[in-house]
Design an enzyme around this catalytic site. Structure first.
Site, mmCIF file in Angstrom:
data_model
loop_
_atom_site.group_PDB
_atom_site.id
_atom_site.type_symbol
_atom_site.label_atom_id
_atom_site.label_comp_id
_atom_site.label_asym_id
_atom_site.label_seq_id
_atom_site.Cartn_x
_atom_site.Cartn_y
_atom_site.Cartn_z
ATOM 1 N N ASP A 105 83.772 34.233 28.903
ATOM 2 C CA ASP A 105 84.856 34.503 27.942
ATOM 3 C C ASP A 105 84.768 35.946 27.451
ATOM 4 O O ASP A 105 83.695 36.555 27.491
ATOM 5 C CB ASP A 105 84.721 33.574 26.719
HETATM 6 N N1 URA Z 1 80.812 28.507 28.097
HETATM 7 C C1 URA Z 1 81.658 29.051 27.199
HETATM 8 O O1 URA Z 1 82.081 28.407 26.254
HETATM 9 N N2 URA Z 1 82.008 30.332 27.367
HETATM 10 C C2 URA Z 1 81.540 31.115 28.369
HETATM 11 O O2 URA Z 1 81.896 32.284 28.450
HETATM 12 C C3 URA Z 1 80.654 30.522 29.282
HETATM 13 C C4 URA Z 1 80.300 29.220 29.116
#
Ligand code: URA
Length: 248
Positions: A105
């Site tokens: 993310d």
């Molecule tokens: N899980 C999440 O919530 N975000 C990420 O970026 C990776 C795994």
């Protein structure tokens, strides 16, 4: 397999396709001893020998980088609104057609592997892959001992998320806090990669992730020497480790 020489040389960091066109005119490139100037010349890098001004050129077709992703950039090769992880790559990697394996993310930091190996990417990201990803996280609230044991048991069995999706068994443990946002620090080891998965898992456990960083993937750990936004090539042993991990 036959490929255009300009594509191969660009992929080896000798410049853009236009740079290669110019290089082929101004320098002496030969294939199996015969000078070539046409950027469309087809070569087989397994069989043909290439020389530049009489010196053999060792060609590679596959690249593997480890990037320590900072928050604020998107895991994409191209984005109209945000800077992408690809913009962090220095030359010659910035001129190559590479792509990230999986996604983090925008606010997640840490280990991102960037490559042009589509086969490895497919194996690691396939839903059937057993590739374990480990995340360091800090939570908004503490877990008391009882709540932690309960959370660990739910994760081990397969945690049910708010909309009914049941996760594959995961391992949740307390760890030494780095005090980025809070003092409540944990590691979550998962072997799938659904959208916002770790954040959703913590939400289902009645808590919230306030800081998230991937620290390992497929048996390859984020190099602690790598500063935020920096990258390096994977070692041969790390590539071999990834090749063993992806796919079951
Ligand atoms: N899980 C999440 O919530 N975000 C990420 O970026 C990776 C795994």
């Amino acid at each position: 397999m036959l490929s255009r020489i300009d594509k191969i040389l660009a992929g080896n960091g000798l410049g853009s396709r236009n740079d290669i066109k110019r290089l082929l005119r101004t320098e002496n490139f030969s294939v199996n001893g015969k000078r070539i100037t046409d950027p469309g010349t087809l070569i087989d890098i397994e069989k043909d020998s290439i020389a530049r001004n009489g010196e053999p050129v060792t060609l590679r077709t596959r690249y593997y980088l480890m990037l320590n992703k900072p928050a604020g950039v998107v895991t994409s090769t191209d984005d109209p609104l945000h800077d992408t992880v690809m913009q962090l790559l220095p030359p010659p990697f910035s001129a190559m057609k590479l792509f990230p394996i999986g996604r983090l993310d925008i606010d997640t930091e840490g280990l991102l592997i960037i490559t042009n190996d589509g086969t490895l990417t497919h194996r690691i990201t396939s839903p059937k892959s057993a590739c374990v990803k480990s995340y360091y996280l800090e939570t908004a609230e503490p877990f008391n001992t009882e709540a932690l044991i309960q959370a660990q048991s739910l994760c081990a069995k397969g945690l049910e998320l708010k909309h009914g999706f049941v996760c594959l068994p995961a391992q949740f443990e307390r760890t030494e806090p780095q005090h980025i946002k809070t003092e409540w620090a944990f590691l979550m080891h998962i072997c799938e990669g659904k959208y916002h998965q770790v954040k959703k898992m913590l939400h289902a456990l009645g808590n919230e992730v306030v800081y998230l960083k991937r620290v390992a993937m497929g048996g390859v750990s984020l190099d602690p020497e790598l500063g935020s936004g920096d990258c390096r090539e994977l070692t041969g042993a790390e590539v071999a480790q990834l090749q063993r991990t992806g796919g079951i």
